[in-house]
Scaffold this motif. Structure first.
Motif, PDB file in Angstrom:
ATOM      1  N   GLY A 156      30.644  18.306 -13.120  1.00 20.69           N
ATOM      2  CA  GLY A 156      30.284  19.125 -14.353  1.00 20.69           C
ATOM      3  C   GLY A 156      31.555  19.553 -15.259  1.00 20.69           C
ATOM      4  O   GLY A 156      31.789  20.566 -15.790  1.00 20.69           O
ATOM      5  N   HIS A 157      32.718  18.729 -15.036  1.00 23.43           N
ATOM      6  CA  HIS A 157      33.930  19.061 -15.799  1.00 23.43           C
ATOM      7  C   HIS A 157      33.801  18.932 -17.298  1.00 23.43           C
ATOM      8  O   HIS A 157      32.943  17.999 -17.654  1.00 23.43           O
ATOM      9  CB  HIS A 157      35.097  18.002 -15.473  1.00 23.43           C
ATOM     10  N   ALA A 182      40.569  10.341 -16.256  1.00 15.06           N
ATOM     11  CA  ALA A 182      39.555   9.434 -16.993  1.00 15.06           C
ATOM     12  C   ALA A 182      38.143  10.225 -16.778  1.00 15.06           C
ATOM     13  O   ALA A 182      37.957  10.583 -15.878  1.00 15.06           O
ATOM     14  CB  ALA A 182      39.562   7.917 -16.407  1.00 15.06           C
ATOM     15  N   PRO A 183      37.219   9.869 -17.865  1.00 16.87           N
ATOM     16  CA  PRO A 183      35.711  10.175 -17.715  1.00 16.87           C
ATOM     17  C   PRO A 183      35.158   9.440 -16.818  1.00 16.87           C
ATOM     18  O   PRO A 183      33.812   9.780 -16.082  1.00 16.87           O
ATOM     19  CB  PRO A 183      35.295  10.063 -19.025  1.00 16.87           C
ATOM     20  N   VAL A 184      35.638   8.314 -16.118  1.00 24.09           N
ATOM     21  CA  VAL A 184      35.101   7.544 -15.011  1.00 24.09           C
ATOM     22  C   VAL A 184      36.140   7.124 -14.284  1.00 24.09           C
ATOM     23  O   VAL A 184      36.997   6.502 -14.632  1.00 24.09           O
ATOM     24  CB  VAL A 184      34.167   6.230 -15.734  1.00 24.09           C
ATOM     25  N   LEU A 185      35.858   7.208 -12.837  1.00 27.77           N
ATOM     26  CA  LEU A 185      36.551   6.471 -12.033  1.00 27.77           C
ATOM     27  C   LEU A 185      35.817   5.723 -11.173  1.00 27.77           C
ATOM     28  O   LEU A 185      34.792   5.982 -10.486  1.00 27.77           O
ATOM     29  CB  LEU A 185      37.157   7.675 -11.092  1.00 27.77           C
ATOM     30  N   GLU A 186      36.229   4.522 -11.173  1.00 29.43           N
ATOM     31  CA  GLU A 186      35.411   3.413 -10.813  1.00 29.43           C
ATOM     32  C   GLU A 186      35.367   3.552  -9.279  1.00 29.43           C
ATOM     33  O   GLU A 186      36.299   3.949  -8.388  1.00 29.43           O
ATOM     34  CB  GLU A 186      35.877   1.917 -11.212  1.00 29.43           C
ATOM     35  N   GLU A 187      34.280   2.759  -8.486  1.00 31.40           N
ATOM     36  CA  GLU A 187      34.141   2.770  -7.296  1.00 31.40           C
ATOM     37  C   GLU A 187      35.317   1.997  -6.523  1.00 31.40           C
ATOM     38  O   GLU A 187      35.781   1.190  -7.372  1.00 31.40           O
ATOM     39  CB  GLU A 187      32.817   2.333  -6.656  1.00 31.40           C
ATOM     40  N   ARG A 188      35.657   2.115  -5.274  1.00 30.34           N
ATOM     41  CA  ARG A 188      36.722   1.422  -4.862  1.00 30.34           C
ATOM     42  C   ARG A 188      36.350   1.090  -3.433  1.00 30.34           C
ATOM     43  O   ARG A 188      35.557   1.572  -2.605  1.00 30.34           O
ATOM     44  CB  ARG A 188      38.145   2.356  -4.641  1.00 30.34           C
ATOM     45  N   VAL A 189      36.808  -0.326  -3.116  1.00 21.33           N
ATOM     46  CA  VAL A 189      36.385  -0.721  -1.719  1.00 21.33           C
ATOM     47  C   VAL A 189      37.736  -0.609  -0.731  1.00 21.33           C
ATOM     48  O   VAL A 189      38.606  -0.890  -1.298  1.00 21.33           O
ATOM     49  CB  VAL A 189      35.862  -2.123  -1.774  1.00 21.33           C
ATOM     50  N   THR A 196      32.358  -5.891  -0.674  1.00 25.04           N
ATOM     51  CA  THR A 196      32.183  -5.067   0.755  1.00 25.04           C
ATOM     52  C   THR A 196      31.627  -3.555  -0.059  1.00 25.04           C
ATOM     53  O   THR A 196      31.895  -3.514  -1.087  1.00 25.04           O
ATOM     54  CB  THR A 196      33.454  -4.812   1.360  1.00 25.04           C
ATOM     55  N   PRO A 197      30.914  -3.008   0.618  1.00 29.90           N
ATOM     56  CA  PRO A 197      30.165  -1.555   0.319  1.00 29.90           C
ATOM     57  C   PRO A 197      31.513  -0.815  -0.328  1.00 29.90           C
ATOM     58  O   PRO A 197      32.584  -0.784   0.483  1.00 29.90           O
ATOM     59  CB  PRO A 197      29.374  -1.112   1.258  1.00 29.90           C
ATOM     60  N   PRO A 198      31.157   0.109  -1.262  1.00 28.60           N
ATOM     61  CA  PRO A 198      32.012   0.937  -1.699  1.00 28.60           C
ATOM     62  C   PRO A 198      32.589   1.987  -0.702  1.00 28.60           C
ATOM     63  O   PRO A 198      31.608   2.532   0.146  1.00 28.60           O
ATOM     64  CB  PRO A 198      31.494   1.615  -2.852  1.00 28.60           C
ATOM     65  N   ALA A 199      33.866   2.424  -0.656  1.00 25.27           N
ATOM     66  CA  ALA A 199      34.330   3.314   0.165  1.00 25.27           C
ATOM     67  C   ALA A 199      34.525   4.504  -0.657  1.00 25.27           C
ATOM     68  O   ALA A 199      34.687   5.890  -0.168  1.00 25.27           O
ATOM     69  CB  ALA A 199      35.639   2.818   0.767  1.00 25.27           C
ATOM     70  N   LEU A 200      34.880   4.651  -1.811  1.00 24.56           N
ATOM     71  CA  LEU A 200      34.833   5.767  -2.798  1.00 24.56           C
ATOM     72  C   LEU A 200      33.953   5.442  -3.865  1.00 24.56           C
ATOM     73  O   LEU A 200      33.968   4.402  -4.499  1.00 24.56           O
ATOM     74  CB  LEU A 200      36.464   5.664  -3.505  1.00 24.56           C
ATOM     75  N   VAL A 201      33.021   6.352  -3.889  1.00 21.12           N
ATOM     76  CA  VAL A 201      31.982   6.199  -5.007  1.00 21.12           C
ATOM     77  C   VAL A 201      32.424   6.416  -6.244  1.00 21.12           C
ATOM     78  O   VAL A 201      33.414   6.999  -6.606  1.00 21.12           O
ATOM     79  CB  VAL A 201      30.766   7.056  -4.505  1.00 21.12           C
ATOM     80  N   ARG A 202      31.386   5.755  -7.120  1.00 21.11           N
ATOM     81  CA  ARG A 202      31.776   5.922  -8.420  1.00 21.11           C
ATOM     82  C   ARG A 202      31.837   7.441  -9.078  1.00 21.11           C
ATOM     83  O   ARG A 202      30.861   8.019  -8.841  1.00 21.11           O
ATOM     84  CB  ARG A 202      31.064   5.118  -9.455  1.00 21.11           C
ATOM     85  N   LYS A 203      32.837   7.983  -9.987  1.00 16.03           N
ATOM     86  CA  LYS A 203      32.847   9.289 -10.220  1.00 16.03           C
ATOM     87  C   LYS A 203      32.745   9.253 -11.640  1.00 16.03           C
ATOM     88  O   LYS A 203      33.507   8.744 -12.375  1.00 16.03           O
ATOM     89  CB  LYS A 203      33.981   9.915  -9.495  1.00 16.03           C
ATOM     90  N   VAL A 204      31.899  10.210 -12.368  1.00 19.13           N
ATOM     91  CA  VAL A 204      31.756  10.342 -13.716  1.00 19.13           C
ATOM     92  C   VAL A 204      31.738  11.979 -14.119  1.00 19.13           C
ATOM     93  O   VAL A 204      31.329  12.800 -13.426  1.00 19.13           O
ATOM     94  CB  VAL A 204      30.371   9.562 -14.272  1.00 19.13           C
ATOM     95  N   LYS A 205      32.227  11.899 -15.361  1.00 22.26           N
ATOM     96  CA  LYS A 205      32.150  13.393 -15.972  1.00 22.26           C
ATOM     97  C   LYS A 205      31.190  13.434 -17.347  1.00 22.26           C
ATOM     98  O   LYS A 205      32.065  13.286 -18.287  1.00 22.26           O
ATOM     99  CB  LYS A 205      33.625  13.733 -16.144  1.00 22.26           C
TER     100      LYS A 205
END
Ligand code: FES
Ligand code: ZN
Ligand code: ZN
Length: 330
Positions: A156-157, A182-189, A196-205
């Motif tokens: 909720g930023h 950034a308003p979106v941080l993409e998922e990272r593997v 491969t499955p994401p290790a860092l989930v996508r984050k959004v504001k």
């Protein structure tokens, strides 16, 4: 003051949009701003499962309400930090909201998961509460999202939060942080291995187009019973000082906050983006969680290092006490 849409009595004016709104049209306006941010920054779709970090405050509950109103699959996540009555009241606000909307809320607590509260962690490690708090929140939010199978973590930023962070990052020329703002941080593997499955989930504001005062007005009009008090551990937090300074400028020059943040995204953010893209994510050798490779062949994540330090100090007999409140500098 009349509503721009229906000319009825307005409950709030938004000077940077040169408009005022009655209650129902304020709800429409804010929901439209959120829908616009979701679309503009390609945050998520209606098929995605969203996990909303719900602190019990106005921003996170207003955002959760908006996402539900827009028809998204949004579940709340409340992490108890163990900050006395503040934590119990904020948890109740999140639970009451979920019950009132028939929405699902996942609740976890730092004490149950890791054996300490935020005040204890601060005392044991000798670091300011907000630093340990932020580290633990980032770790637990990501862990919960992955364990429970969510596609996106939503926070909720609001516009004021982002502008204050940007202001602080520029004041200190914190290049790494500017690269991640950034308003979106993409998922990272892990290791950058596609497929491969994401290790860092996508984050959004999704609240980046909504100012703090507007999300508070939304929560009031929508009948959301949020926790008004602030966390008692944030006294002296420079973020507050930055917010006040920018709000002062905004009052005489409406639109400054919007201009500063969206001007940064449009004209300057790309200069710092490499900082984020170049970092390789590897698995922590202790807990397996993702951490950014900084050079050592056997990396342990900051969360594990901090947790180990806290437990080590406790084993040595350091007694956690409530950290002294710092005076707010003016
Ligand atoms: Fe993190 Fe208060 S919410 S220290
Ligand atoms: Zn109206
Ligand atoms: Zn770890």
């Amino acid at each position: 003051m009349r509503c721009k849409v229906c000319l009825e009595h307005a409950v709030v004016d938004i000077r940077r949009h040169n408009a005022a709104f009655c209650g129902p049209h304020l709800l429409d306006h804010i929901r439209n701003q959120v829908a616009r941010a979701i679309k503009e920054f390609k945050m998520f779709g209606h098929d995605d499962r969203l996990l909303v970090a719900a602190s019990g405050g106005k921003d996170s509950l207003a955002l959760w309400d908006i996402l539900l109103a827009l028809g998204y699959d949004a579940t709340g996540f409340y992490l108890s930090l163990g900050i006395g009555g503040y934590s119990s009241r904020s948890r109740k606000a999140a639970e009451d909201f979920a019950a009132s909307r028939g929405a699902k809320l996942i609740v976890r607590s730092l004490e149950d998961e890791h054996g300490y509260t935020v005040p204890e962690l601060a005392q044991l490690t000798g670091r300011v509460p907000c630093s340990g708090c932020g580290l633990n929140k980032r770790y637990e939010f990501n862990r919960a999202a992955l364990e429970e199978g969510f596609d996106v973590l939503v926070t909720g930023h609001n516009l004021d939060d982002e502008v204050a962070t940007l202001f602080g990052n520029v004041l200190h020329w914190n290049i790494d942080m500017l690269g991640r703002q950034a308003p979106v941080l993409e998922e990272r593997v892990l290791g950058g291995d596609a497929g491969t499955p994401p290790a860092l989930v996508r984050k959004v504001k999704p609240l980046v187009r909504v100012a703090e005062r507007e999300s508070a007005a939304y929560a009031l009009v929508a009948g959301i019973d949020y926790i008004v008090e602030e966390c008692p551990m944030v006294d002296g937090n420079t973020q507050h000082l930055y917010k006040e300074a920018i709000t002062l400028i905004e009052e005489s020059s409406p639109g400054t906050k919007h201009q500063m943040y969206f001007g940064f995204l449009k004209r300057a953010a790309h200069h710092f983006a490499d900082q984020q893209d170049d970092a390789v994510v590897v698995a922590c050798t202790n807990c397996g969680a993702p951490t950014v490779a900084g050079g050592p062949a056997d990396p342990v994540c900051s969360f594990c290092k901090t947790k180990a330090l806290a437990h080590h100090r406790r084993d040595q007999g350091v007694t956690p006490r409530r950290p002294a409140r710092r005076r707010r500098s003016r």
